[in-house]
Design a protein around this motif. Structure first.
Motif, PDB file in Angstrom:
ATOM      1  N   LEU A  82       0.874  -1.177   0.000  1.00  0.00           N
ATOM      2  CA  LEU A  82       0.000   0.000   0.000  1.00  0.00           C
ATOM      3  C   LEU A  82       0.909   1.225   0.000  1.00  0.00           C
ATOM      4  O   LEU A  82       1.663   1.457   0.952  1.00  0.00           O
ATOM      5  CB  LEU A  82      -0.901  -0.046   1.231  1.00  0.00           C
ATOM      6  CG  LEU A  82      -2.102   0.859   1.295  1.00  0.00           C
ATOM      7  CD1 LEU A  82      -2.953   0.771   0.040  1.00  0.00           C
ATOM      8  CD2 LEU A  82      -2.943   0.523   2.513  1.00  0.00           C
ATOM      9  N   VAL A  83       0.854   2.014  -1.098  1.00  0.00           N
ATOM     10  CA  VAL A  83       1.851   3.054  -1.357  1.00  0.00           C
ATOM     11  C   VAL A  83       1.234   4.454  -1.335  1.00  0.00           C
ATOM     12  O   VAL A  83       0.185   4.688  -1.928  1.00  0.00           O
ATOM     13  CB  VAL A  83       2.506   2.839  -2.746  1.00  0.00           C
ATOM     14  CG1 VAL A  83       3.616   3.850  -2.999  1.00  0.00           C
ATOM     15  CG2 VAL A  83       3.034   1.416  -2.891  1.00  0.00           C
ATOM     16  N   TYR A  84       1.940   5.369  -0.661  1.00  0.00           N
ATOM     17  CA  TYR A  84       1.643   6.801  -0.776  1.00  0.00           C
ATOM     18  C   TYR A  84       2.961   7.523  -1.019  1.00  0.00           C
ATOM     19  O   TYR A  84       4.032   6.940  -0.881  1.00  0.00           O
ATOM     20  CB  TYR A  84       0.934   7.348   0.475  1.00  0.00           C
ATOM     21  CG  TYR A  84       1.784   7.405   1.715  1.00  0.00           C
ATOM     22  CD1 TYR A  84       2.528   8.541   2.022  1.00  0.00           C
ATOM     23  CD2 TYR A  84       1.863   6.330   2.588  1.00  0.00           C
ATOM     24  CE1 TYR A  84       3.321   8.599   3.159  1.00  0.00           C
ATOM     25  CE2 TYR A  84       2.648   6.372   3.725  1.00  0.00           C
ATOM     26  CZ  TYR A  84       3.375   7.513   4.005  1.00  0.00           C
ATOM     27  OH  TYR A  84       4.167   7.566   5.124  1.00  0.00           O
ATOM     28  N   SER A  85       2.887   8.775  -1.403  1.00  0.00           N
ATOM     29  CA  SER A  85       4.082   9.569  -1.659  1.00  0.00           C
ATOM     30  C   SER A  85       4.248  10.610  -0.561  1.00  0.00           C
ATOM     31  O   SER A  85       3.275  11.266  -0.177  1.00  0.00           O
ATOM     32  CB  SER A  85       3.958  10.257  -3.020  1.00  0.00           C
ATOM     33  OG  SER A  85       5.045  11.118  -3.216  1.00  0.00           O
ATOM     34  N   VAL A 114       1.936  -4.194   3.645  1.00  0.00           N
ATOM     35  CA  VAL A 114       3.092  -3.389   4.021  1.00  0.00           C
ATOM     36  C   VAL A 114       2.808  -1.972   3.533  1.00  0.00           C
ATOM     37  O   VAL A 114       2.476  -1.775   2.362  1.00  0.00           O
ATOM     38  CB  VAL A 114       4.397  -3.934   3.398  1.00  0.00           C
ATOM     39  CG1 VAL A 114       5.586  -3.059   3.803  1.00  0.00           C
ATOM     40  CG2 VAL A 114       4.631  -5.384   3.808  1.00  0.00           C
ATOM     41  N   LEU A 115       2.908  -1.006   4.420  1.00  0.00           N
ATOM     42  CA  LEU A 115       2.689   0.403   4.064  1.00  0.00           C
ATOM     43  C   LEU A 115       4.007   1.015   3.625  1.00  0.00           C
ATOM     44  O   LEU A 115       5.007   0.939   4.350  1.00  0.00           O
ATOM     45  CB  LEU A 115       2.111   1.172   5.253  1.00  0.00           C
ATOM     46  CG  LEU A 115       1.774   2.637   5.008  1.00  0.00           C
ATOM     47  CD1 LEU A 115       0.696   2.784   3.930  1.00  0.00           C
ATOM     48  CD2 LEU A 115       1.333   3.314   6.301  1.00  0.00           C
ATOM     49  N   GLY A 142      -1.257  -2.400  12.564  1.00  0.00           N
ATOM     50  CA  GLY A 142      -0.435  -3.565  12.871  1.00  0.00           C
ATOM     51  C   GLY A 142       0.352  -4.067  11.679  1.00  0.00           C
ATOM     52  O   GLY A 142       0.673  -5.252  11.583  1.00  0.00           O
ATOM     53  N   TYR A 143       0.700  -3.168  10.742  1.00  0.00           N
ATOM     54  CA  TYR A 143       1.404  -3.542   9.524  1.00  0.00           C
ATOM     55  C   TYR A 143       2.838  -3.026   9.558  1.00  0.00           C
ATOM     56  O   TYR A 143       3.127  -1.994  10.161  1.00  0.00           O
ATOM     57  CB  TYR A 143       0.721  -2.944   8.291  1.00  0.00           C
ATOM     58  CG  TYR A 143      -0.705  -3.379   8.087  1.00  0.00           C
ATOM     59  CD1 TYR A 143      -1.112  -4.691   8.340  1.00  0.00           C
ATOM     60  CD2 TYR A 143      -1.665  -2.483   7.648  1.00  0.00           C
ATOM     61  CE1 TYR A 143      -2.425  -5.087   8.148  1.00  0.00           C
ATOM     62  CE2 TYR A 143      -2.976  -2.876   7.448  1.00  0.00           C
ATOM     63  CZ  TYR A 143      -3.348  -4.183   7.708  1.00  0.00           C
ATOM     64  OH  TYR A 143      -4.650  -4.576   7.521  1.00  0.00           O
ATOM     65  N   PRO A 144       3.742  -3.697   8.827  1.00  0.00           N
ATOM     66  CA  PRO A 144       5.094  -3.162   8.668  1.00  0.00           C
ATOM     67  C   PRO A 144       5.053  -1.854   7.871  1.00  0.00           C
ATOM     68  O   PRO A 144       4.164  -1.636   7.049  1.00  0.00           O
ATOM     69  CB  PRO A 144       5.822  -4.248   7.871  1.00  0.00           C
ATOM     70  CG  PRO A 144       5.005  -5.478   8.015  1.00  0.00           C
ATOM     71  CD  PRO A 144       3.590  -5.021   8.206  1.00  0.00           C
ATOM     72  N   SER A 159      10.915  -4.321   0.403  1.00  0.00           N
ATOM     73  CA  SER A 159       9.469  -4.181   0.612  1.00  0.00           C
ATOM     74  C   SER A 159       8.708  -5.402   0.099  1.00  0.00           C
ATOM     75  O   SER A 159       7.768  -5.880   0.738  1.00  0.00           O
ATOM     76  CB  SER A 159       8.937  -2.889  -0.025  1.00  0.00           C
ATOM     77  OG  SER A 159       9.164  -2.858  -1.409  1.00  0.00           O
ATOM     78  N   PHE A 160       9.142  -5.953  -1.036  1.00  0.00           N
ATOM     79  CA  PHE A 160       8.515  -7.175  -1.553  1.00  0.00           C
ATOM     80  C   PHE A 160       8.818  -8.354  -0.630  1.00  0.00           C
ATOM     81  O   PHE A 160       7.945  -9.175  -0.357  1.00  0.00           O
ATOM     82  CB  PHE A 160       8.982  -7.458  -2.985  1.00  0.00           C
ATOM     83  CG  PHE A 160       8.338  -6.562  -4.001  1.00  0.00           C
ATOM     84  CD1 PHE A 160       7.160  -6.946  -4.627  1.00  0.00           C
ATOM     85  CD2 PHE A 160       8.898  -5.338  -4.337  1.00  0.00           C
ATOM     86  CE1 PHE A 160       6.547  -6.110  -5.564  1.00  0.00           C
ATOM     87  CE2 PHE A 160       8.295  -4.500  -5.268  1.00  0.00           C
ATOM     88  CZ  PHE A 160       7.119  -4.882  -5.881  1.00  0.00           C
ATOM     89  N   ALA A 161      10.051  -8.428  -0.145  1.00  0.00           N
ATOM     90  CA  ALA A 161      10.424  -9.506   0.783  1.00  0.00           C
ATOM     91  C   ALA A 161       9.592  -9.418   2.063  1.00  0.00           C
ATOM     92  O   ALA A 161       9.124 -10.439   2.578  1.00  0.00           O
ATOM     93  CB  ALA A 161      11.915  -9.435   1.102  1.00  0.00           C
ATOM     94  N   GLU A 162       9.387  -8.218   2.564  1.00  0.00           N
ATOM     95  CA  GLU A 162       8.585  -8.046   3.788  1.00  0.00           C
ATOM     96  C   GLU A 162       7.137  -8.464   3.553  1.00  0.00           C
ATOM     97  O   GLU A 162       6.495  -9.049   4.433  1.00  0.00           O
ATOM     98  CB  GLU A 162       8.665  -6.600   4.273  1.00  0.00           C
ATOM     99  CG  GLU A 162       8.052  -6.378   5.644  1.00  0.00           C
ATOM    100  CD  GLU A 162       8.718  -7.197   6.746  1.00  0.00           C
ATOM    101  OE1 GLU A 162       7.992  -7.622   7.672  1.00  0.00           O
ATOM    102  OE2 GLU A 162       9.942  -7.421   6.689  1.00  0.00           O
ATOM    103  N   CYS A 163       6.622  -8.195   2.378  1.00  0.00           N
ATOM    104  CA  CYS A 163       5.267  -8.621   2.042  1.00  0.00           C
ATOM    105  C   CYS A 163       5.180 -10.150   2.011  1.00  0.00           C
ATOM    106  O   CYS A 163       4.227 -10.740   2.537  1.00  0.00           O
ATOM    107  CB  CYS A 163       4.838  -8.026   0.701  1.00  0.00           C
ATOM    108  SG  CYS A 163       3.081  -8.217   0.349  1.00  0.00           S
TER     109      CYS A 163
END
Length: 192
Positions: A82-85, A114-115, A142-144, A159-163
């Motif tokens: 889940l991405v923001y800038s 993952v945020l 409760g997310y990374p 980030s992909f590994a954490e997901c």
């Protein structure tokens, strides 16, 4: 046996760098020009904690006019980035709506999400959202939480590994809850 295939969905508002993150991860290139994505699919395998992970990656549209298409893709996702800038306060505020949309589509209270706070390479005076605000939001769910930069290749593969780790954790919990039967042990049928 552990399932090695992971459907990862990249979600968030438009213009936050979802495609830049995805392309940096897939092909190690940074794309400067913004071309709104409707939907792009990619495949890649990586090793996460010495175990192979086959990724099916879906880069989704952030624009509102594609929300019905997005919801369909959310249903099939195993995990989500889940991405923001950091330079866009409005996009950060829209993250809550995207989060809720994902939970509705999956009919769940919590998911492997993952945020990501993207574009941290921008000068600090352009940042509209602090690291603390992003971390506090992730903690509330409760997310990374990770800060990323597709341009400077910061925390892209991580980030992909954490997901993947989050998905594995959820799968292990489901398997334990169902007595080792995995997802198939979730529902029960009574034939009469």
């Amino acid at each position: 046996m552990t399932e090695l295939r992971y459907q990862i969905v990249i979600a968030g508002p438009g213009s936050v760098g979802k495609s830049a993150i995805t392309l940096q991860f897939i092909s190690q290139q940074f794309i400067r020009d913004y071309d709104p994505t409707i939907e792009e699919c990619y495949k890649k395998h990586i090793y996460v904690d010495s175990e192979v992970a086959y990724l099916d990656i879906l880069d989704t549209a952030g624009q509102e006019e594609y929300s019905s298409l997005r919801s369909h893709h959310f249903q099939n996702g195993d995990g989500f980035l889940l991405v923001y800038s950091v330079d866009n306060r409005k996009a950060f505020e829209e993250i809550v709506d995207f989060h809720d949309e994902i939970l509705r589509a999956k009919d769940a209270d919590s998911l492997p999400i993952v945020l990501l706070a993207n574009k941290i390479d921008l000068p600090k005076n352009n940042h509209e959202v602090s690291k603390k605000e992003g971390k506090d939001l992730a903690d509330s769910y409760g997310y990374p939480f990770m800060e990323t930069s597709a341009k400077n290749v910061i925390n892209i593969e991580e980030s992909f590994a954490e997901c993947v780790r989050s998905i594995r954790k959820e799968r292990a919990a489901l398997e334990q809850k169902s007595g080792g039967k995995g997802k198939k042990g979730k529902g029960k049928c009574l034939l009469m």
